[in-house]
Design a protein around this motif. Structure first.
Motif, short mmCIF file in Angstrom:
data_model
loop_
_atom_site.label_atom_id
_atom_site.label_comp_id
_atom_site.label_asym_id
_atom_site.label_seq_id
_atom_site.Cartn_x
_atom_site.Cartn_y
_atom_site.Cartn_z
N TRP A 269 0.83 -1.20 0.00
CA TRP A 269 0.00 0.00 0.00
C TRP A 269 0.87 1.25 0.00
O TRP A 269 0.63 2.20 -0.75
N LYS A 273 1.23 4.08 -2.97
CA LYS A 273 0.98 5.50 -2.75
C LYS A 273 2.16 6.36 -3.16
O LYS A 273 2.00 7.48 -3.64
N SER A 274 3.37 5.83 -2.97
CA SER A 274 4.55 6.62 -3.32
C SER A 274 4.84 6.59 -4.81
O SER A 274 5.54 7.45 -5.33
#
Length: 274
Positions: A269, A273-274
């Motif tokens: 996750w 997101k990065s």
């Protein structure tokens, strides 16, 4: 001549005394020879009566059952036969009843463990065999007031005793498990309190013998009370998710899998997101 005549009366007196003495010996000998055989016969009769004293009915029947099914392995005097069966001297009634009532004895063949199976004898016959073994060798017996002892036992103390003495083989929840050399510890969920008590007396296969000087009858009753409470009454103090109640092994595995899975999901996750 006069001197000779004077000596004759003395000689006659001595001869008469000797004759009377010999006669007395003959009479005494005759009386003894008549009386002694009767005394010997009486002693022989008493010894014969003692040797032929009737056994109690249950012991006599137990001897007949033993001679027909057990003697080939345990010997004529229950002293055991090397390579076939151990001595039964001193094992007591409780041990015999456990082995016979669970079908472990008589064994069909020598193996790593005598399996529990349908018993060859009913409970009355098992008690009769046990009575015979107890008659010739003695040993420990099942507590007569066992049900009352279990009912009033300290379950918390039983928990501690079980963890120290039983859990390494039977599991923390009494589920049993595999042991070395092909043996196994059975599941305790369907075992009666009397059977558990007797198993502690006899120590079947890898199980140690817990004599009364190691675990008192009261302590045995406490272990039984705990087993019946936690295993047979299906108590789950750990909550709804009991994980099979096999103890810390399954709990540790569950924590590991859940933790690793959570970390992997969190890592993916964060990476996304990065």
């Amino acid at each position: 001549m006069a001197a000779t005549a004077k000596r004759r009366p003395g000689w006659r007196r001595r001869a008469g005394a000797i004759s009377r003495f010999v006669g007395a010996l003959v009479i005494v000998g005759a009386i003894y020879s008549v009386g002694a055989p009767s005394l010997y016969a009486q002693e022989s009769t008493d010894e014969s009566s003692a040797s032929e004293e009737a056994l109690p009915a249950d012991v006599e029947t137990g001897k007949e059952l033993y001679d027909s099914s057990c003697i080939s392995c345990h010997g004529a005097n229950a002293e055991g036969i090397e390579g076939r069966g151990p001595s039964l001297i001193g094992i007591g009634e409780g041990s015999v009843e456990f082995q016979v009532n669970t079908g472990r004895m008589p064994m069909a063949n020598q193996s790593a463990q005598a399996p529990a199976k349908d018993p060859m004898f009913n409970e009355e016959e098992a008690a009769q065999i046990a009575a015979y073994i107890d008659y010739i060798g003695g040993g420990s017996k099942t507590a007569e007031d066992l049900d009352s002892m279990v009912e009033n036992a300290d379950i918390a103390a039983g928990n501690e005793l079980y963890r120290v003495n039983c859990s390494s083989c039977h599991g923390y929840a009494g589920g049993g498990g595999a042991l070395s050399s092909g043996a196994h510890a059975p599941d305790l969920s369907t075992v009666s309190g009397e059977e558990i008590y007797q198993a502690m007396l006899t120590g079947p296969q890898n199980m140690p013998v817990f004599a009364d000087n190691e675990l008192t009858p009261e302590q045995k009753a406490e272990i039984i009370a705990y087993v019946q409470y936690i295993v047979q009454d299906d108590k789950d103090p750990g909550g709804a998710f009991n994980l099979g109640r096999f103890g810390p092994s399954t709990e540790g595995l569950a924590v590991f899998l859940v933790g690793i899975t959570s970390l992997m999901i969190a890592t993916l996750w964060i990476a996304g997101k990065s």
